[in-house]
Design an enzyme around this catalytic site. Structure first.
Site, PDB file in Angstrom:
ATOM      1  N   ARG A   2       5.738  -4.740 -33.463  1.00  0.00           N
ATOM      2  CA  ARG A   2       6.326  -3.981 -34.559  1.00  0.00           C
ATOM      3  C   ARG A   2       5.544  -4.243 -35.845  1.00  0.00           C
ATOM      4  O   ARG A   2       4.829  -5.247 -35.967  1.00  0.00           O
ATOM      5  CB  ARG A   2       7.790  -4.376 -34.762  1.00  0.00           C
ATOM      6  CG  ARG A   2       8.706  -4.054 -33.588  1.00  0.00           C
ATOM      7  CD  ARG A   2      10.136  -4.463 -33.909  1.00  0.00           C
ATOM      8  NE  ARG A   2      11.047  -4.144 -32.821  1.00  0.00           N
ATOM      9  CZ  ARG A   2      11.368  -4.976 -31.835  1.00  0.00           C
ATOM     10  NH1 ARG A   2      10.834  -6.197 -31.821  1.00  0.00           N
ATOM     11  NH2 ARG A   2      12.203  -4.614 -30.888  1.00  0.00           N
TER      12      ARG A   2
ATOM     13  N   LYS B 126      13.150  -8.763 -33.591  1.00  0.00           N
ATOM     14  CA  LYS B 126      14.492  -8.458 -34.058  1.00  0.00           C
ATOM     15  C   LYS B 126      15.484  -9.477 -33.526  1.00  0.00           C
ATOM     16  O   LYS B 126      15.346  -9.984 -32.407  1.00  0.00           O
ATOM     17  CB  LYS B 126      14.907  -7.058 -33.599  1.00  0.00           C
ATOM     18  CG  LYS B 126      14.282  -5.935 -34.408  1.00  0.00           C
ATOM     19  CD  LYS B 126      14.885  -4.600 -34.005  1.00  0.00           C
ATOM     20  CE  LYS B 126      14.349  -3.474 -34.881  1.00  0.00           C
ATOM     21  NZ  LYS B 126      14.933  -2.168 -34.498  1.00  0.00           N
TER      22      LYS B 126
ATOM     23  N   HIS C  15       4.329   2.844 -35.943  1.00  0.00           N
ATOM     24  CA  HIS C  15       5.288   2.875 -34.832  1.00  0.00           C
ATOM     25  C   HIS C  15       4.788   3.774 -33.703  1.00  0.00           C
ATOM     26  O   HIS C  15       5.112   3.534 -32.533  1.00  0.00           O
ATOM     27  CB  HIS C  15       6.652   3.357 -35.317  1.00  0.00           C
ATOM     28  CG  HIS C  15       7.791   2.817 -34.504  1.00  0.00           C
ATOM     29  ND1 HIS C  15       8.112   1.470 -34.454  1.00  0.00           N
ATOM     30  CD2 HIS C  15       8.671   3.435 -33.679  1.00  0.00           C
ATOM     31  CE1 HIS C  15       9.142   1.292 -33.656  1.00  0.00           C
ATOM     32  NE2 HIS C  15       9.502   2.468 -33.160  1.00  0.00           N
TER      33      HIS C  15
ATOM     34  N   ARG D  22       2.813   1.682 -31.494  1.00  0.00           N
ATOM     35  CA  ARG D  22       3.693   0.910 -30.601  1.00  0.00           C
ATOM     36  C   ARG D  22       4.159   1.778 -29.434  1.00  0.00           C
ATOM     37  O   ARG D  22       4.183   1.335 -28.290  1.00  0.00           O
ATOM     38  CB  ARG D  22       4.879   0.388 -31.404  1.00  0.00           C
ATOM     39  CG  ARG D  22       5.955  -0.325 -30.592  1.00  0.00           C
ATOM     40  CD  ARG D  22       6.964  -0.964 -31.553  1.00  0.00           C
ATOM     41  NE  ARG D  22       8.216  -1.307 -30.909  1.00  0.00           N
ATOM     42  CZ  ARG D  22       8.434  -2.440 -30.236  1.00  0.00           C
ATOM     43  NH1 ARG D  22       7.457  -3.320 -30.101  1.00  0.00           N
ATOM     44  NH2 ARG D  22       9.609  -2.699 -29.688  1.00  0.00           N
TER      45      ARG D  22
END
Length: 332
Positions: free
Chosen positions: A161, A186, A259, A262
């Site tokens: 991330r 996270k 992103h 990713r």
């Protein structure tokens, strides 16, 4: 003496006790929740003509909060996703104060506010020629170019991330046998992501250029040695996409962000036959179900499924042309 059940006291307690002390929420979560309540308090001040410090829980009834959420869409042009994120912060606060029995009915009605349905487009990703063009875009004759090339290669290969890649330090990277990057994702969950040989080669050269340190130096620093901001990484991705468009025109039709890189990693994994349970493990996702989006977007996998099916024996019918007069009338 201040009333411990007043809205200002409860809101301060929600941030200091629940989010910071009890849940140890990340700065991103705290910032998102803070912005939600700033918008809510400003909206309430205009609609109710009351200073934020004078608001009560009775002012924040479910219908009023519904009007606030609608205003986010109409006035601030927020989409359904942003609207739902604001609602998540409000729900979290009302769950925190749920022990206040005198407000049980109000709290129950607020928690019953539903999320808004939102479109779920296919995830964006880059093809292999687009990846090659993007990695070739940085000028590796300069320090910035070598840093940016190493950063882009690491992101595309690991799928980290944006917040993870900017916080990695030298001590989090192992380039020996079983090379890997350790990061905190996270929910403060740590994970290790293995590194490919090509990535190890580039990072080894980058380490050598950076010189020796105690391991606490940021892996991809600014010119001053600090941590790159999210905006800085997004800017450099856009910059190199613009350069790569000159050799790969298909990038002009794509909106590429960190992103998306990713997502590109995640799409490479199922194409290599990796099970989605392992994809979730690689990406540090909480649920295996969240990796389903990559299967929906993977046209190659769907093509393999089609190849395994027995085609329906359908014959093409003969086309009877219309009568000349009917064709004339149809063309009117």
């Amino acid at each position: 003496m201040k009333d411990a059940t007043s809205f200002p006291i409860l809101l301060e307690s929600f941030f200091t006790k629940r989010l910071i002390a009890q849940r140890r929420a990340s700065p991103h979560t705290i910032g998102s929740y803070r912005d939600t309540f700033r918008l809510l308090l400003q909206f309430a001040e205009k609609r109710l003509a009351k200073a934020p410090s004078r608001l009560t829980l009775e002012d924040l009834q479910a219908p009023f909060l519904g009007v606030f959420l609608d205003d986010l869409e109409s006035t601030r042009a927020n989409g359904a996703r942003s609207r739902n994120l604001r609602l998540t912060a409000i729900r979290s606060f009302f769950r925190y104060i749920a022990l206040e029995a005198q407000y049980a009915g109000l709290i129950q009605r607020v928690l019953a506010i539903p999320n808004k349905r939102q479109p779920r487009p296919l995830v964006g990703l880059l093809t292999r020629p687009e990846i090659d063009a993007l990695l070739a875009a940085p000028d590796r004759d300069t320090w910035l170019g070598r840093r940016d090339h190493a950063l882009l290669l690491t992101v595309i290969q690991t799928g980290l991330r944006l917040s993870e890649i900017t916080s990695i330090r030298r001590q989090d990277v192992s380039l020996g046998k079983g090379a890997h990057i350790r990061c905190e994702g996270k929910g403060r969950k740590e994970r290790c992501t293995p590194l490919a040989k090509s990535t190890v080669t580039v990072l080894t050269a980058w380490f050598r250029e950076q010189g020796e340190d105690d391991g606490t130096r940021i892996l991809f620093p600014t010119v001053q040695g600090g941590r790159l901001s999210a905006d800085a990484v997004q800017h450099l991705v856009r910059k190199y996409v613009a350069v790569a468009q000159k050799t790969c025109s298909s990038l002009a039709d794509k909106r590429v962000s960190p992103h998306v890189l990713r997502h590109t990693t995640a799409m490479e994994l199922p194409q290599s036959g990796v099970d989605r349970t392992l994809i979730a493990l690689w990406l540090g996702r909480e649920s295996v179900e969240t990796t389903q989006i990559y299967l929906h977007a993977n046209l190659a996998i769907k093509g393999e499924i089609l190849a395994k099916t027995t085609p329906i024996n359908a014959k093409a019918g003969r086309y009877p042309p219309d009568d000349d007069l009917l064709a004339f009338l149809k063309g009117l």
